[in-house]
Scaffold this motif. Sequence first.
Motif, short mmCIF file in Angstrom:
data_model
loop_
_atom_site.label_atom_id
_atom_site.label_comp_id
_atom_site.label_asym_id
_atom_site.label_seq_id
_atom_site.Cartn_x
_atom_site.Cartn_y
_atom_site.Cartn_z
N THR A 245 7.47 17.35 -23.73
CA THR A 245 6.56 16.08 -23.54
C THR A 245 5.25 16.08 -24.37
N PRO A 246 5.08 15.33 -25.24
CA PRO A 246 3.83 15.27 -25.94
C PRO A 246 2.56 15.23 -24.87
N VAL A 247 1.46 15.93 -24.97
CA VAL A 247 0.15 15.76 -24.27
C VAL A 247 -0.92 15.88 -25.25
N ALA A 248 -2.18 15.40 -24.72
CA ALA A 248 -3.38 15.50 -25.51
C ALA A 248 -3.64 16.77 -26.34
N PRO A 249 -4.25 16.90 -27.38
CA PRO A 249 -4.51 18.21 -27.93
C PRO A 249 -5.67 19.01 -27.17
N MET A 250 -6.64 18.27 -26.23
CA MET A 250 -7.47 18.86 -25.59
C MET A 250 -6.85 19.52 -24.07
N SER A 251 -5.49 19.39 -23.95
CA SER A 251 -4.93 20.20 -22.79
C SER A 251 -5.17 21.39 -22.58
N LEU A 252 -5.10 22.38 -23.69
CA LEU A 252 -5.66 23.66 -23.41
C LEU A 252 -6.82 23.96 -22.69
N TRP A 313 2.06 20.16 -26.45
CA TRP A 313 3.45 19.91 -25.79
C TRP A 313 3.67 20.83 -24.57
N VAL A 314 4.12 19.91 -23.60
CA VAL A 314 4.68 20.66 -22.32
C VAL A 314 6.31 20.80 -22.56
N VAL A 315 6.75 22.14 -22.70
CA VAL A 315 8.09 22.44 -22.97
C VAL A 315 8.71 22.95 -21.88
N ARG A 316 9.82 22.70 -21.75
CA ARG A 316 10.85 22.99 -20.60
C ARG A 316 12.03 23.77 -21.25
N LYS A 317 12.33 25.04 -20.87
CA LYS A 317 13.39 25.63 -21.31
C LYS A 317 14.42 26.22 -20.04
N PRO A 318 15.44 25.77 -20.08
CA PRO A 318 16.33 26.40 -18.99
C PRO A 318 16.72 27.84 -19.18
N THR A 319 16.71 28.52 -18.06
CA THR A 319 17.15 30.22 -18.10
C THR A 319 17.95 30.36 -17.09
N LEU A 327 2.94 25.33 -22.20
CA LEU A 327 2.09 24.55 -22.95
C LEU A 327 2.10 25.27 -24.18
N GLU A 328 2.55 24.29 -25.29
CA GLU A 328 2.58 24.89 -26.86
C GLU A 328 1.72 23.95 -27.76
N LEU A 329 0.86 24.78 -28.52
CA LEU A 329 -0.28 24.24 -29.37
C LEU A 329 0.02 24.56 -30.80
N PHE A 330 -0.03 23.51 -31.86
CA PHE A 330 0.07 23.46 -32.98
C PHE A 330 -0.82 22.96 -33.87
N ASP A 331 -0.96 23.42 -35.13
CA ASP A 331 -1.81 22.96 -35.94
C ASP A 331 -1.07 21.81 -36.92
N ARG A 359 2.98 19.18 -14.37
CA ARG A 359 3.44 17.93 -14.10
C ARG A 359 2.03 17.03 -14.03
N GLU A 360 1.10 17.57 -13.34
CA GLU A 360 -0.37 16.94 -13.29
C GLU A 360 -0.67 16.66 -14.79
N LEU A 361 -0.48 17.80 -15.73
CA LEU A 361 -1.08 17.73 -16.92
C LEU A 361 -0.63 16.36 -17.78
N VAL A 362 0.96 16.35 -17.63
CA VAL A 362 1.54 15.26 -18.14
C VAL A 362 1.18 14.07 -17.82
N GLU A 363 0.84 13.75 -16.59
CA GLU A 363 0.29 12.37 -16.01
C GLU A 363 -1.12 12.14 -16.20
N VAL A 364 -1.74 13.46 -16.37
CA VAL A 364 -3.24 13.02 -16.67
C VAL A 364 -3.71 13.05 -18.04
N LEU A 365 -3.01 13.59 -19.11
CA LEU A 365 -3.53 13.72 -20.45
C LEU A 365 -2.21 13.55 -21.27
N PRO A 366 -1.43 12.44 -21.36
CA PRO A 366 -0.27 11.99 -21.75
C PRO A 366 -1.01 11.84 -23.39
#
Length: 366
Positions: A245-252, A313-319, A327-331, A359-366
């Motif tokens: 799920t993409p989130v705002a760059p300011m998420s960090l 991005w908020v990334v979910r990987k099953p294990t 939370l993954e950040l890219f240039d 979950r809160e991050l996805v709701e607050v900073l989409p």
Amino acid sequence: MRTDTEVPLMVQQPSVTGAATGPALLRQRWQALKQSQPRTRTRDAAEVLGVSEAELLATGIGEDAVRLDLLFDVLLPRMESLGRVMSLTRNAYAVHEKRGTWRNVELHGLRALVLDADIDLRLFLSRWRFGLALRESLADGPRRSLQFFDATGTAVHKVFLEEAGGAAAFDALVETLTHVDQVQALPVERARPVETPRPDGEVDVEGLRAGWKALQDTHDFFPLLLRLKVARTQALRLVGRELATPVAPMSLAWVLDRVAASGLPIMVFVGNPGCIQIHTGPVRTVRTMGPWLNVLDPGFNLHVRADHIHSAWVVRKPTRDGVVTSLELFDAEGENIALVFGQRKPGLPELPAWQALMRELVEVLP
């Protein structure tokens, strides 16, 4: 406590006259730059002077630098003898510093692990081409360090001594590993341009989703991308919001502020092709200084150029232990700047508090 050695300053090209050529001229220009702007970091000086950091430091061979022979079966087991150090790993827009002792080193061919509670590293040694030992005289006293670079002369990892008691072990290690070739010119290679991802239409999106949902371990993710020949940010765009799920760059900044306030322990990964460095535990002191977002704790410093976070991005990987959320950040070129997870160990599920925060991050900073 010594502060970060890597955060850059604005520098200008110095003018130098004289008959020196090659490395001698480069060193002369560097000395002139340091005299006019003494706070200039080596990495920034190298950029101003149009060379790699390794090339610039190598101009000190015979004075304050020694080229090392990269005999990893000798080097890595003896790092513990240096005592408490500051280990530094960086990429273009993030600097990760940890203080502690190298313990529990595992060498597996051209890959190695350092598995101490404080110094936690994944080393990809095929990328390590040059090693330099530095004995520098600074205003606040001598500084010894081991610095390692890839084929282009770009730093992959640095280790700075923190205790005077490690000096004898440092000197003995350098003597053992001194390279037979102590010339000041290193045979660096040109950096290759970042590969352009394949067009989206050529990606097997259904295969990507199926392979992603079948993951059993987070370490299986990168091989999945290689097998399908898909770039990481491209995969995040194509796989669907259920998994990424993409989130705002300011998420960090938002996340660091909240975990600092709550004490929720996290894992912060910063890496480059030759090394990944990990902090595990709480963060307490978060500060913004200009474009830099910083964690300034006694054993852990993090410095991120927040203005260069192009996507988050908020990334979910099953294990096999349940879903692992990051939370993954890219240039702007799709290169990873940093990854943040909730603290966890293999065999244990993810912390519910971390999942709730994501979950809160996805709701607050989409």
